[in-house]
Enzyme design. Structure first.
Site, PDB file in Angstrom:
ATOM      1  N   SER A  10       0.853  -1.189   0.000  1.00 26.25           N
ATOM      2  CA  SER A  10       0.000   0.000   0.000  1.00 26.25           C
ATOM      3  C   SER A  10       0.891   1.241   0.000  1.00 26.25           C
ATOM      4  CB  SER A  10      -0.892  -0.026   1.240  1.00 26.25           C
ATOM      5  OG  SER A  10      -1.494   1.222   1.401  1.00 26.25           O
ATOM      6  N   HIS A  35      -1.022  -1.341  -4.321  1.00 21.53           N
ATOM      7  CA  HIS A  35      -2.309  -1.002  -3.698  1.00 21.53           C
ATOM      8  C   HIS A  35      -2.423   0.511  -3.537  1.00 21.53           C
ATOM      9  CE1 HIS A  35      -5.805  -2.083  -1.173  1.00 21.53           C
ATOM     10  NE2 HIS A  35      -5.423  -1.115  -0.349  1.00 21.53           N
ATOM     11  N   ASP A  37      -4.656   3.443  -2.124  1.00 17.34           N
ATOM     12  CA  ASP A  37      -5.731   3.782  -1.190  1.00 17.34           C
ATOM     13  C   ASP A  37      -6.272   5.172  -1.487  1.00 17.34           C
ATOM     14  OD1 ASP A  37      -5.957   1.515   0.604  1.00 17.34           O
ATOM     15  OD2 ASP A  37      -3.943   2.015   1.294  1.00 17.34           O
ATOM     16  N   MET A  39      -8.692   7.925  -0.618  1.00 22.39           N
ATOM     17  CA  MET A  39      -9.524   8.339   0.531  1.00 22.39           C
ATOM     18  C   MET A  39     -10.043   9.749   0.303  1.00 22.39           C
ATOM     19  SD  MET A  39      -7.276   6.970   3.730  1.00 22.39           S
ATOM     20  CE  MET A  39      -6.497   5.348   3.721  1.00 22.39           C
ATOM     21  N   HIS A  68      -8.149   0.701  -4.350  1.00 23.40           N
ATOM     22  CA  HIS A  68      -9.084   0.552  -3.229  1.00 23.40           C
ATOM     23  C   HIS A  68      -9.734   1.911  -2.972  1.00 23.40           C
ATOM     24  CE1 HIS A  68      -9.468  -0.355   1.405  1.00 23.40           C
ATOM     25  NE2 HIS A  68     -10.636  -0.263   0.817  1.00 23.40           N
ATOM     26  N   MET A  70     -11.920   4.299  -1.038  1.00 21.69           N
ATOM     27  CA  MET A  70     -12.609   4.554   0.231  1.00 21.69           C
ATOM     28  C   MET A  70     -13.265   5.919   0.091  1.00 21.69           C
ATOM     29  SD  MET A  70      -9.629   3.028   2.613  1.00 21.69           S
ATOM     30  CE  MET A  70      -8.523   3.147   1.208  1.00 21.69           C
ATOM     31  N   MET A 139     -11.705  -5.958   5.170  1.00 26.98           N
ATOM     32  CA  MET A 139     -10.862  -5.018   5.918  1.00 26.98           C
ATOM     33  C   MET A 139     -10.586  -5.603   7.299  1.00 26.98           C
ATOM     34  SD  MET A 139     -10.053  -2.499   4.008  1.00 26.98           S
ATOM     35  CE  MET A 139      -9.138  -1.623   5.279  1.00 26.98           C
ATOM     36  N   GLY A 144      -8.797   4.033   6.827  1.00 27.00           N
ATOM     37  CA  GLY A 144      -8.476   5.452   7.017  1.00 27.00           C
ATOM     38  C   GLY A 144      -6.996   5.715   7.202  1.00 27.00           C
ATOM     39  N   GLY A 147      -0.767   1.402   9.341  1.00 30.40           N
ATOM     40  CA  GLY A 147      -0.075   1.258  10.623  1.00 30.40           C
ATOM     41  C   GLY A 147      -0.966   0.911  11.805  1.00 30.40           C
ATOM     42  N   ASP A 178      -6.839  -6.607   4.124  1.00 29.87           N
ATOM     43  CA  ASP A 178      -6.139  -5.320   4.182  1.00 29.87           C
ATOM     44  C   ASP A 178      -6.205  -4.735   5.591  1.00 29.87           C
ATOM     45  OD1 ASP A 178      -5.107  -2.792   3.665  1.00 29.87           O
ATOM     46  OD2 ASP A 178      -6.756  -2.151   2.349  1.00 29.87           O
ATOM     47  N   GLY A 180      -3.018  -4.059   8.898  1.00 29.42           N
ATOM     48  CA  GLY A 180      -2.283  -4.621  10.033  1.00 29.42           C
ATOM     49  C   GLY A 180      -1.643  -5.978   9.786  1.00 29.42           C
ATOM     50  N   GLY A 200       0.956  -2.436   4.180  1.00 33.60           N
ATOM     51  CA  GLY A 200       1.417  -1.040   4.216  1.00 33.60           C
ATOM     52  C   GLY A 200       2.706  -0.962   5.000  1.00 33.60           C
TER      53      GLY A 200
HETATM   54  C1  DX5 Z   1      -6.369   1.398   5.446  1.00 38.94           C
HETATM   55  C2  DX5 Z   1      -5.866   1.140   4.036  1.00 38.94           C
HETATM   56  C3  DX5 Z   1      -4.809   0.085   4.015  1.00 38.94           C
HETATM   57  C4  DX5 Z   1      -3.524   0.490   4.725  1.00 38.94           C
HETATM   58  C5  DX5 Z   1      -2.718  -0.739   5.015  1.00 38.94           C
HETATM   59  O1  DX5 Z   1      -7.410   2.287   5.400  1.00 38.94           O
HETATM   60  O2  DX5 Z   1      -6.934   0.667   3.228  1.00 38.94           O
HETATM   61  O3  DX5 Z   1      -4.537  -0.314   2.690  1.00 38.94           O
HETATM   62  O4  DX5 Z   1      -2.771   1.376   3.960  1.00 38.94           O
HETATM   63  O5  DX5 Z   1      -1.625  -0.410   5.817  1.00 38.94           O
HETATM   64  P1  DX5 Z   1      -1.140  -1.370   7.010  1.00 38.94           P
HETATM   65  O6  DX5 Z   1      -0.738  -2.681   6.375  1.00 38.94           O
HETATM   66  O7  DX5 Z   1       0.016  -0.642   7.619  1.00 38.94           O
HETATM   67  O8  DX5 Z   1      -2.287  -1.534   7.960  1.00 38.94           O
HETATM   68 ZN    ZN Z   2      -6.406  -0.348   1.317  1.00 35.40          ZN
END
Ligand code: DX5
Ligand code: ZN
Length: 223
Positions: A10, A35, A37, A39, A68, A70, A139, A144, A147, A178, A180, A200
């Protein structure tokens, strides 16, 4: 569907001011997908980038894109993301009133159509839509931010989804997870049924994405 798992770093966990140069060092034999993201500061409390940024970034890499969304009401801007011809285009079940129609337009463009569910959305919500999906994204954190810590109940959710897919759509629908995911939980995520893992923090920590992704792949199948 192959038994190989795909890892999708990500990019928001990297440095977005240098990512165009950084992706050129990613080894496409190791890094399967990128990936993105997207947002909107509305569906999620954070703002990242849109299709213009992704279009420019795509010019720096041959690694297929995993987008992805969001964003609220993805139907309003879906055409601009379809025009980028990503490997898959995923939006949220919670954000659209007509997910079947939207999945169909993505699929009709020859792109894998994906539906994502937040941790609070019952996994059964997507069962009636599986016929329209090429991918379901579970998810494992509230979306959002990168980390965050993996939510353990995701494992049973992935297992439930995998069972439903195997019943009528075996080998036809990818399960992406996706949030953690790291060296210590990836094996359980994959054993539960995921075949595409977003990473990520664990992909970008320390800066060597190729070796981080290789280590994640090893951990996914290791003892
Ligand atoms: C969260 C994102 C994820 C995030 C993953 O809202 O959709 O893709 O960047 O990052 P990690 O793997 O650090 O949780
Ligand atoms: Zn994502």
């Amino acid at each position: 569907m192959t038994s190989e798992i795909k890892i999708s770093p990500s990019i928001i966990a990297g440095d977005l001011t240098t990512i165009g140069c950084d992706v050129q060092k990613f080894d496409s034999t190791i890094v399967d997908l990128l990936h993105m993201d997207v947002m909107d500061g509305n569906f999620v409390p954070n703002l990242t980038f849109g299709h213009g940024f992704i279009k420019n970034l795509a010019g720096h890499t041959s690694i297929p894109l995993d987008i992805h969304l969001m964003i609220e009401r993805p139907e309003l801007s879906i055409d601009s993301y379809i025009a980028l011809n990503p490997w898959c285009l995923v939006f949220h079940y919670e954000a659209s009133r007509f997910p079947a129609r939207l999945l169909t337009s993505i699929r009709n463009a020859g792109i894998k159509a994906g539906l994502s569910i937040n941790p609070a959305t019952p996994v059964e919500s997507v069962f009636d839509l599986l016929d329209f999906c090429d991918l379901v994204l579970v998810m494992s954190v509230d979306p959002g931010f990168y980390g965050q810590s993996f939510m353990e109940h995701s494992i049973s959710r992935i297992e439930k989804l995998k069972k439903a897919i195997d019943r009528d759509f075996a080998g036809k629908i990818h399960i992406q997870v996706d949030g953690g995911i790291n060296l210590s939980n990836i094996k359980r995520v994959v054993a539960a049924g995921a075949d595409i893992v977003v990473a990520g923090n664990s992909a970008f920590a320390g800066g060597d994405v190729n070796s981080n992704v290789a280590a994640l792949k090893k951990a996914a199948v290791g003892n």
